[in-house]
Scaffold this motif. Structure first.
Motif, PDB file in Angstrom:
ATOM      1  N   MET A 242      25.117  31.042  14.325  1.00 27.19           N
ATOM      2  CA  MET A 242      24.629  32.280  14.174  1.00 27.19           C
ATOM      3  C   MET A 242      23.252  32.555  14.565  1.00 27.19           C
ATOM      4  SD  MET A 242      26.048  32.993  10.409  1.00 27.19           S
ATOM      5  CE  MET A 242      26.056  34.642  10.249  1.00 27.19           C
ATOM      6  N   ALA A 243      22.436  31.667  14.525  1.00 22.88           N
ATOM      7  CA  ALA A 243      21.017  31.685  15.167  1.00 22.88           C
ATOM      8  C   ALA A 243      21.126  31.631  16.764  1.00 22.88           C
ATOM      9  CB  ALA A 243      20.217  30.368  14.698  1.00 22.88           C
ATOM     10  N   ARG A 244      22.088  31.156  17.105  1.00 20.97           N
ATOM     11  CA  ARG A 244      22.287  31.269  18.646  1.00 20.97           C
ATOM     12  C   ARG A 244      22.661  32.510  19.083  1.00 20.97           C
ATOM     13  NH1 ARG A 244      23.849  25.891  17.575  1.00 20.97           N
ATOM     14  NH2 ARG A 244      22.256  24.297  18.331  1.00 20.97           N
ATOM     15  N   VAL A 245      23.456  32.978  18.342  1.00 15.33           N
ATOM     16  CA  VAL A 245      24.154  34.288  18.513  1.00 15.33           C
ATOM     17  C   VAL A 245      22.870  35.300  18.412  1.00 15.33           C
ATOM     18  CG1 VAL A 245      25.700  35.989  17.810  1.00 15.33           C
ATOM     19  CG2 VAL A 245      26.632  33.961  18.150  1.00 15.33           C
ATOM     20  N   TYR A 246      22.214  35.258  17.548  1.00 18.29           N
ATOM     21  CA  TYR A 246      21.072  36.029  17.190  1.00 18.29           C
ATOM     22  C   TYR A 246      20.185  36.071  18.461  1.00 18.29           C
ATOM     23  CZ  TYR A 246      17.219  38.353  14.586  1.00 18.29           C
ATOM     24  OH  TYR A 246      16.400  39.235  14.239  1.00 18.29           O
ATOM     25  N   LEU A 247      19.647  34.873  18.854  1.00 22.50           N
ATOM     26  CA  LEU A 247      18.778  34.797  19.854  1.00 22.50           C
ATOM     27  C   LEU A 247      19.548  35.269  21.309  1.00 22.50           C
ATOM     28  CD1 LEU A 247      16.964  31.328  19.179  1.00 22.50           C
ATOM     29  CD2 LEU A 247      16.256  33.486  18.638  1.00 22.50           C
ATOM     30  N   ALA A 248      20.546  35.217  21.647  1.00 24.68           N
ATOM     31  CA  ALA A 248      21.293  35.530  22.895  1.00 24.68           C
ATOM     32  C   ALA A 248      21.447  37.050  22.893  1.00 24.68           C
ATOM     33  CB  ALA A 248      22.788  34.847  22.677  1.00 24.68           C
ATOM     34  N   TYR A 249      21.624  37.776  21.467  1.00 25.16           N
ATOM     35  CA  TYR A 249      21.753  38.996  21.471  1.00 25.16           C
ATOM     36  C   TYR A 249      20.378  39.672  21.733  1.00 25.16           C
ATOM     37  CZ  TYR A 249      22.969  43.576  19.674  1.00 25.16           C
ATOM     38  OH  TYR A 249      23.241  44.977  19.453  1.00 25.16           O
ATOM     39  N   ALA A 250      19.135  39.163  21.313  1.00 21.73           N
ATOM     40  CA  ALA A 250      18.048  39.564  21.530  1.00 21.73           C
ATOM     41  C   ALA A 250      17.693  39.617  23.158  1.00 21.73           C
ATOM     42  CB  ALA A 250      17.101  38.667  20.908  1.00 21.73           C
ATOM     43  N   ALA A 251      18.309  38.466  23.622  1.00 19.69           N
ATOM     44  CA  ALA A 251      17.920  38.458  25.127  1.00 19.69           C
ATOM     45  C   ALA A 251      18.891  39.245  26.111  1.00 19.69           C
ATOM     46  CB  ALA A 251      18.179  36.867  25.639  1.00 19.69           C
ATOM     47  N   GLU A 252      20.185  39.517  25.681  1.00 26.23           N
ATOM     48  CA  GLU A 252      21.055  40.415  26.290  1.00 26.23           C
ATOM     49  C   GLU A 252      20.980  41.962  25.970  1.00 26.23           C
ATOM     50  OE1 GLU A 252      24.888  38.851  25.224  1.00 26.23           O
ATOM     51  OE2 GLU A 252      24.274  36.700  25.743  1.00 26.23           O
ATOM     52  N   ARG A 253      20.392  42.319  24.694  1.00 28.32           N
ATOM     53  CA  ARG A 253      20.707  43.678  24.574  1.00 28.32           C
ATOM     54  C   ARG A 253      19.105  43.911  23.846  1.00 28.32           C
ATOM     55  NH1 ARG A 253      25.425  45.761  25.715  1.00 28.32           N
ATOM     56  NH2 ARG A 253      25.362  47.137  23.774  1.00 28.32           N
ATOM     57  N   ARG A 254      18.208  43.551  24.695  1.00 28.21           N
ATOM     58  CA  ARG A 254      16.541  43.738  24.240  1.00 28.21           C
ATOM     59  C   ARG A 254      16.325  45.139  23.690  1.00 28.21           C
ATOM     60  NH1 ARG A 254      13.701  40.074  22.805  1.00 28.21           N
ATOM     61  NH2 ARG A 254      11.373  40.711  22.776  1.00 28.21           N
ATOM     62  N   GLY A 255      16.647  46.236  24.338  1.00 28.83           N
ATOM     63  CA  GLY A 255      16.225  47.487  23.717  1.00 28.83           C
ATOM     64  C   GLY A 255      17.036  47.803  22.230  1.00 28.83           C
ATOM     65  N   MET A 256      18.185  47.424  22.281  1.00 32.87           N
ATOM     66  CA  MET A 256      18.657  47.418  20.829  1.00 32.87           C
ATOM     67  C   MET A 256      18.732  46.705  19.748  1.00 32.87           C
ATOM     68  SD  MET A 256      21.469  48.969  19.323  1.00 32.87           S
ATOM     69  CE  MET A 256      22.664  49.918  20.151  1.00 32.87           C
ATOM     70  N   PHE A 257      18.158  45.411  20.459  1.00 27.73           N
ATOM     71  CA  PHE A 257      17.372  44.486  19.180  1.00 27.73           C
ATOM     72  C   PHE A 257      16.147  45.045  18.891  1.00 27.73           C
ATOM     73  CE2 PHE A 257      14.758  40.730  18.463  1.00 27.73           C
ATOM     74  CZ  PHE A 257      15.763  40.165  17.427  1.00 27.73           C
ATOM     75  N   GLU A 258      15.417  45.515  19.626  1.00 28.56           N
ATOM     76  CA  GLU A 258      13.860  46.264  19.105  1.00 28.56           C
ATOM     77  C   GLU A 258      14.179  47.381  18.308  1.00 28.56           C
ATOM     78  OE1 GLU A 258      11.553  46.888  22.781  1.00 28.56           O
ATOM     79  OE2 GLU A 258      11.643  44.423  23.195  1.00 28.56           O
ATOM     80  N   LEU A 259      15.120  48.205  18.495  1.00 28.17           N
ATOM     81  CA  LEU A 259      15.421  49.333  17.785  1.00 28.17           C
ATOM     82  C   LEU A 259      15.898  48.741  16.164  1.00 28.17           C
ATOM     83  CD1 LEU A 259      15.713  52.489  17.330  1.00 28.17           C
ATOM     84  CD2 LEU A 259      17.861  52.128  18.346  1.00 28.17           C
TER      85      LEU A 259
END
Length: 191
Positions: A86-103
């Motif tokens: 889950m931690a790896r998924v979280y970090l990958a999501y943050a990298a791939e979907r940067r704008g969404m992650f920030e929002l």
């Protein structure tokens, strides 16, 4: 799901909001710009989103739903392996979907008085992670606090990686080693 949430125009407006936040960040997600890109009058979004916060919240909810779907794909292994996944998924999501992650984590911009909070989307994700952390640590009562500390550490790591700071500190290619140190700090040594 309420009847408004099933409305095709409402869903199209949220789709356009998602596209905008991914391409240009949350600052680009305005009611008028979404209306323009969706090909509707500038007043049309107000039928479904009375405030800018309501619109941003609907867009952020999509991000949490997507992240939950990715978390659900992490099934293999014991509790520690699942937390690591889950931690790896979280970090990958943050990298791939940067704008969404920030929002998604800008609760100062999301929800508002009279609007249902995003809790329905976030609490189950946190609860599942806390359950797994409790299994790892053997301390179910402390699991929410340990999980919050782990999440804060992962969120900070995601931000630092997004800015290129971890490579400067440690050299390139040490992301997995850094993640293992984060997990060990909160869960104990590797299984």
């Amino acid at each position: 799901m309420g009847s408004d949430e099933q409305n095709p125009l409402r869903e199209r407006l949220v789709d356009v909001g998602v596209e905008l936040v991914l391409a240009e960040g949350s600052g680009a997600v305005g009611l008028r710009e979404i209306a323009r890109r969706a090909g509707v009058s500038h007043g049309a979004p107000r039928r479904y989103f009375p405030t800018h916060r309501a619109l941003l919240s609907a867009v952020a909810r999509r991000g949490f739903e997507e992240l939950a779907g990715r978390f659900a794909g992490v099934r293999a292994g014991d509790a520690r392996a699942r937390v690591a996944g889950m931690a790896r998924v979280y970090l990958a999501y943050a990298a791939e979907r940067r704008g969404m992650f920030e929002l998604m984590f800008r609760h100062d911009l999301l929800d508002g008085e009279g609007r249902p909070p995003l809790r329905e989307a976030t609490v189950p994700l946190f609860g599942e992670l806390a359950r797994l952390v409790g299994e790892c640590t053997g301390e179910a009562e402390r699991a929410p606090v340990v999980t919050a500390a782990l999440w804060a550490n992962l969120h900070g790591l995601a931000q630092l990686q997004g800015w290129g700071s971890t490579g400067l500190m440690l050299g390139e290619g040490r992301e997995e080693e850094l993640l293992e140190a984060v997990l060990a700090a909160h869960l104990g040594g590797a299984a």
